[in-house]
Structure formats: C-alpha cells, structure tokens
Write a protein that holds these residues in place. Structure first.
Motif, mmCIF file in Angstrom:
data_model
loop_
_atom_site.group_PDB
_atom_site.id
_atom_site.type_symbol
_atom_site.label_atom_id
_atom_site.label_comp_id
_atom_site.label_asym_id
_atom_site.label_seq_id
_atom_site.Cartn_x
_atom_site.Cartn_y
_atom_site.Cartn_z
ATOM 1 N N GLU A 166 0.825 -1.210 0.000
ATOM 2 C CA GLU A 166 0.000 0.000 0.000
ATOM 3 C C GLU A 166 0.859 1.262 0.000
ATOM 4 O OE1 GLU A 166 -2.558 -0.337 3.346
ATOM 5 O OE2 GLU A 166 -3.826 -1.901 2.456
ATOM 6 N N MET A 167 2.000 1.225 0.693
ATOM 7 C CA MET A 167 2.859 2.410 0.765
ATOM 8 C C MET A 167 3.548 2.705 -0.557
ATOM 9 S SD MET A 167 4.642 2.116 4.517
ATOM 10 C CE MET A 167 5.529 3.644 4.237
ATOM 11 N N LEU A 168 4.043 1.664 -1.225
ATOM 12 C CA LEU A 168 4.804 1.868 -2.463
ATOM 13 C C LEU A 168 3.931 1.853 -3.711
ATOM 14 C CD1 LEU A 168 8.003 -0.271 -1.746
ATOM 15 C CD2 LEU A 168 7.682 2.192 -1.486
ATOM 16 N N GLY A 169 2.776 1.196 -3.629
ATOM 17 C CA GLY A 169 1.868 1.154 -4.770
ATOM 18 C C GLY A 169 2.409 0.381 -5.961
ATOM 19 N N LEU A 170 3.186 -0.672 -5.701
ATOM 20 C CA LEU A 170 3.776 -1.479 -6.763
ATOM 21 C C LEU A 170 3.176 -2.875 -6.788
ATOM 22 C CD1 LEU A 170 7.556 -0.570 -6.299
ATOM 23 C CD2 LEU A 170 5.982 0.359 -7.999
#
Length: 326
Positions: free
Chosen positions: A254-258
């Motif tokens: 969720e933090m990096l969106g990868l």
C-alpha cells in the motif's frame, strides 16, 4: 477458532520444489501443510507445465533497491538460477563496479578470469568473459570489473547498452533473460545499471529506511522510462508482524503502490547458502525462502503478480501464510 489465512494470486504459479539439478520438471510431488490440526488443508502443488514466457526476448531486468543490504544480489542469484531451472537461457550481469559479490553467491569466484573491462579493451572476446554455470549450462555470469580495479573513464550507460546489444547478436543466440544486479545507491553506478533495462524488480525490506529509499528509486526508474516495476519484499518476520513491530507485506504494498512479485520470509539458511556459494533454490530439502524465490521467478516469466488476501476472525492468531499479511 480463527480461520486460516487464504493466499491467492492471479494465475497462481506452481511451486517448483527446491532440489538438486537432477530433479526433472515433470514430476508432481505433493506439499501438505495444515495451519490448523483440527481442520487439515491439503494443497497439491503441480508444475506439469513450463511457465509461458511473456513479452519480447530478451527480457532485460534490473534488480535494484537503493538501500544496501536488503538482498539484491541474493535475489539475483536465486531468481536467475530459478529461471535457468525452468529452461530459459539467462545471463546475469554484476554491475556493481569494483565491489562485485554475485560470483561469490553463485560459487563462481574462482572461474572469473575476464570481465567486461577486458572485453572493452580488446584483451578478450565476450564469450571468454562469460562464465557458464556447471550445474545449469543455460545460466551465465558476466562481471563488469574485477574487485578493486579502476574502470575506464568512458564507461557508463552507453557501454552497458553496447554490451546488451552484443549479447543479443552473439552467434549462439540471444538469451531469454538478461538480469542486471544493480549496485546500492542512486549515483553513477545506479544510472549505468538501469540504462539498458526495460523492466525492474525493486527489492525492499519492511522497515522505514528501506521503504524511503525504495520510494525514491521508484521515482527515478519511472523518470528513466521504466514503467514495468514489481517489488519483492525480503526478510519478512512473522513473529515481529504478530507483535506489530514490523509492517506486513500488505502495508508495504500500500505504501509503495507497486505490483508484488514475491514475499521472502527471514531464513537463517540464507547465510549458510551464501557462505557455501550454493543458492537457496538448489537446497534439498527445500526451504520456505527458496520456494518463495522460485514463485517469484515464475511470476517474472509470465509477467504476473501476487496479492495476499487475509481471512481471519481473531487478528492476534496467525496462520501458515502469516508473513504475507499483517
């Protein structure tokens, strides 16, 4: 009673059991684990087909992170050999200028006689600098330079692009995968390593320092035109996630969106395999980390990704796949 966690993927990849090179790809073992002894769950892991190679070949993949010590070289060695075991031809390039380590992890350090520097200087041919693995002949290692050696002033991204083009047009044929082990940091070595790549695997760990660097590197990769970026979350510890001392893989995603290529649990066998020059994916019996690397390699071949889905009634209780979610 807590329900076990459920782990799903798009086109769920089969698990190839980590074993020695004599294991054929067509055997069908069973792998049974039960998170709850009262309600046994049987998982039949089949790999009766070869993963379908997606995209144009050669696939040029850079494995990077930004922060040092998160497992880039370990990932390169294990994913590269997994691809070779799946039947694909692989050339792994150690692009860490002057501080190479990939040859040590592969147990090939005594066989590196020539490097790219000698090729560029005209002291040897490209095929002489390529070191073929004796365990899997379709895996080759290419080192940029020798330890503590000085590089030519003109060496940079253009030179690495020339090298990749030379691999594409060599007489024995182009490899299916060219994997570039990127050095730590975001300086000139990083820029050189990512120049010829068209896709990237970002390796990170679930701590805030690694995530900050990973976010920065993601932006630099996108600015360089690399849009196909997937991540591997390494050194995941179930006990720390349970105690809420470590972010879960879902939190990291969720933090990096990868897109998530794989989640690798903490494994003490990593140090042993490194010191022996024997990658995890060749271990027998298999370890959970070795199996996770093989899954990540399968997804890389098919340009797939994974997503952890957690289903439980009591958040404090954890199932077998608890390292995939918090």
């Amino acid at each position: 009673m807590a329900s076990p966690r459920v782990f799903t993927t798009h086109h769920r990849p089969p698990l190839l059991p980590s074993s020695l090179s004599s294991t054929p790809l067509t055997s069908l073992p069973r792998f049974v684990k039960s998170p709850n002894k009262r309600t046994p769950i049987q998982s039949v892991l089949q790999f009766n087909r070869k993963p379908q190679l997606a995209g144009e070949t050669p696939r040029i993949v850079v494995i990077t992170s930004g922060k040092g010590g998160v497992g880039k070289t370990t990932t390169t060695a294990n994913v590269g050999l997994s691809l070779a075991r799946y039947g694909f031809s692989v050339v792994a390039i150690d692009a860490d200028l002057g501080l190479r380590n990939l040859d040590l992890l592969l147990g090939l350090e005594n066989r590196v006689n020539y490097t790219v520097v000698e090729v560029l200087n005209g002291d040897c041919r490209l095929d002489q600098a390529l070191v073929r693995d004796k365990r899997w002949s379709n895996f080759e290692l290419l080192c940029i330079s020798k330890p503590r050696s000085k590089l030519p002033m003109g060496f940079g991204g253009k030179a690495l692009e020339w090298l990749v083009d030379a691999l594409k047009t060599r007489p024995e044929g182009s490899p299916d995968f060219i994997i570039i082990d990127c050095p730590a940091g975001i300086d000139a070595g990083f820029i050189t390593a990512i120049t010829p790549a068209n896709e990237a695997v970002l390796v990170t760990t679930p701590d805030i320092t690694a995530l900050r660097d990973a976010d920065r590197v993601t932006g630099l990769l996108e600015c360089d035109g690399i849009r196909d970026i997937k991540m591997i979350v390494n050194r995941v510890r179930t006990d720390m996630i349970r105690g809420e001392d470590m972010m879960s893989v879902l939190d990291v995603q969720e933090m990096l969106g990868l897109s998530l290529l794989g989640a690798i649990p903490e494994d003490s066998e990593v140090i042993r395999s490194t010191n022996r020059g024997f990658p995890l994916v060749l271990n027998k019996p298999p370890t959970l980390a070795g199996l996770a690397f093989e899954q990540a390699a399968w997804r890389l071949v098919e340009q797939d990704s994974m997503k952890a889905v957690m289903v439980e009634e009591e958040p404090k209780k954890r199932g077998f796949f608890s390292f995939f979610g918090g």
